[in-house]
Scaffold this active site. Structure first.
Site, PDB file in Angstrom:
ATOM      1  CB  SER A   1       3.931 -23.804  25.741  1.00 11.22           C
ATOM      2  OG  SER A   1       4.922 -24.177  26.845  1.00 11.22           O
TER       3      SER A   1
ATOM      4  CE1 TYR B   1       0.768 -23.015  29.914  1.00 10.35           C
ATOM      5  CE2 TYR B   1       2.788 -23.785  29.786  1.00 10.35           C
ATOM      6  CZ  TYR B   1       1.955 -22.812  29.355  1.00 10.35           C
ATOM      7  OH  TYR B   1       2.301 -21.990  28.177  1.00 10.35           O
TER       8      TYR B   1
ATOM      9  CE  LYS C   1      -1.025 -22.797  26.578  1.00 14.06           C
ATOM     10  NZ  LYS C   1      -1.570 -21.643  25.689  1.00 14.06           N
TER      11      LYS C   1
END
Ligand code: UDP
Length: 335
Positions: free
Chosen positions: A116, A140, A144
């Site tokens: 991402s 988040y 990643k």
């Protein structure tokens, strides 16, 4: 190619499974259906199970002899990751580690990983190229980036080659109308704007109107899900051809503000989108726009769809979904 599509019942994974079928490959989906949908798996075998289930993974990978794995399964909401980071480290990092170890044991040595733009954090420059410092600003994004680092170590130690595809804002729907975006709860801008235009929501909240951008709202790079899937196909072909591990940005290279997206949603649906101006949403960088020239040069990837096409396809999907949500008229009651 026989490919294990982990998370293939979710938004991007289901579109990928369909593309693999259309291009005469053999996808097998592994999904625990926690946020994916059985009916989104079109024409492929679905194994219902969790990535953390070591025995299941060992067995599936050993028995099926996959050429490669595509890994789409993850928790994806920034706000939720701030409120419940344990869930994100468990689902996105620990479960992925399990998958990687099982791949190594089974001798499957190619992986395409859904990463991402969140790995970059607050951009120091725009557009963002892959060498921009990775400094994620929420759990988040950190999950990643952690997985990307684990992948680097697994490549060096065990020869597991990978492509990390750093999505900017995945959006749109299958141009043929068979699949689309479906999250529960839905938090993404384009589906919510379309729902507000269609009357399913009273109004769209615009999160922050005081950003340092021309109209005060955040700028994002929206990329069509079908374009993302074509990039995965190019990436896996390149890996299977022996290319080294690599990270690629996937975006259109064009930034649109929230207000510009709202206008596009109005054009696509033929109705204005009612909006309410709301405070900023925690964890949202001001501007995220991709420099995707590496994917263009090395994968030969050129996105086909612009914002209007993205929103048009999303609108067609929303209208179909809204019709499905309307309960059927009650049948005549016999006395
Ligand atoms: N956004 C908004 N209202 C909403 C949902 C999103 O104003 O109801 C904004 C959000 O603040 C961000 C942009 O739209 O600037 C894209 O958000 P989305 O959740 O679709 O994707 P993200 O950028 O978080 O991956």
């Amino acid at each position: 190619m026989r490919i294990l599509v982990v998370g293939g019942a979710g938004y991007v994974g289901s579109h990928m499974t369909k593309l693999l079928r259309e291009t005469r490959h053999e996808p097998v989906v592994l999904d625990n259906l926690s946020s994916g949908f059985r009916e989104a798996v079109l024409g492929a075998e679905l194994i219902v199970g969790h990535l953390a289930d070591r025995m299941l993974l060992e067995r599936v990978l050993r028995e099926r002899r996959f050429d490669a794995v595509m890994h789409f399964a993850s928790s994806i909401q920034v706000g939720e990751s701030l409120a419940d980071p344990a869930r994100y480290y468990r689902n996105n990092v620990a479960a992925t580690l399990n998958l990687l170890e099982c791949m190594v044991h089974a001798g499957v040595s190619c992986l395409v990983f859904s990463s991402s733009a969140a790995v970059y954090g607050e951009p120091a420059r725009a557009p963002l190229d892959e060498d921009h410092p990775r400094a994620p600003v929420n759990p988040y994004g950190r999950t990643k980036w952690m997985v990307e680092q684990v992948l680097g170590d697994f490549d060096r130690a065990y020869g597991l080659r990978h492509c990390c595809l750093r999505y900017f804002n995945a959006a749109g729907a299958d141009p043929a109308g068979l699949l689309g975006e479906r999250h529960d709860p839905e938090t993404h801008l384009i589906p919510l704007a379309l729902r507000a235009a269609g009357g399913a929501l009273p109004a769209l909240q615009i999160f922050g109107t005081d950003y340092d951008t021309p109209d005060g709202t955040c700028i994002r790079d929206y990329v069509h899900v079908a374009d993302l899937c074509r990039a995965h196909l190019l990436a896996i072909e390149r890996l299977l051809g022996g290319a080294p591990s690599r990270a690629y940005n996937l975006g259109n290279g064009a930034g649109y503000s929230v207000r510009q997206v709202v206008e596009a949603a109005g054009r696509a649906s033929g109705r204005p989108v009612p909006v309410i101006e709301a405070p900023r949403r925690e964890g949202d960088p001001t501007r995220l726009v991709a420099d995707a020239s590496r994917a263009r040069a090395e994968l030969g990837w050129r996105p086909k769809y612009d914002l209007d096409a993205i929103v048009r396809h999303a609108c067609a999907w929303e209208q179909r979904s809204a019709r499905r949500r309307v309960p059927a008229a009650p049948s005549a009651v016999r006395s």
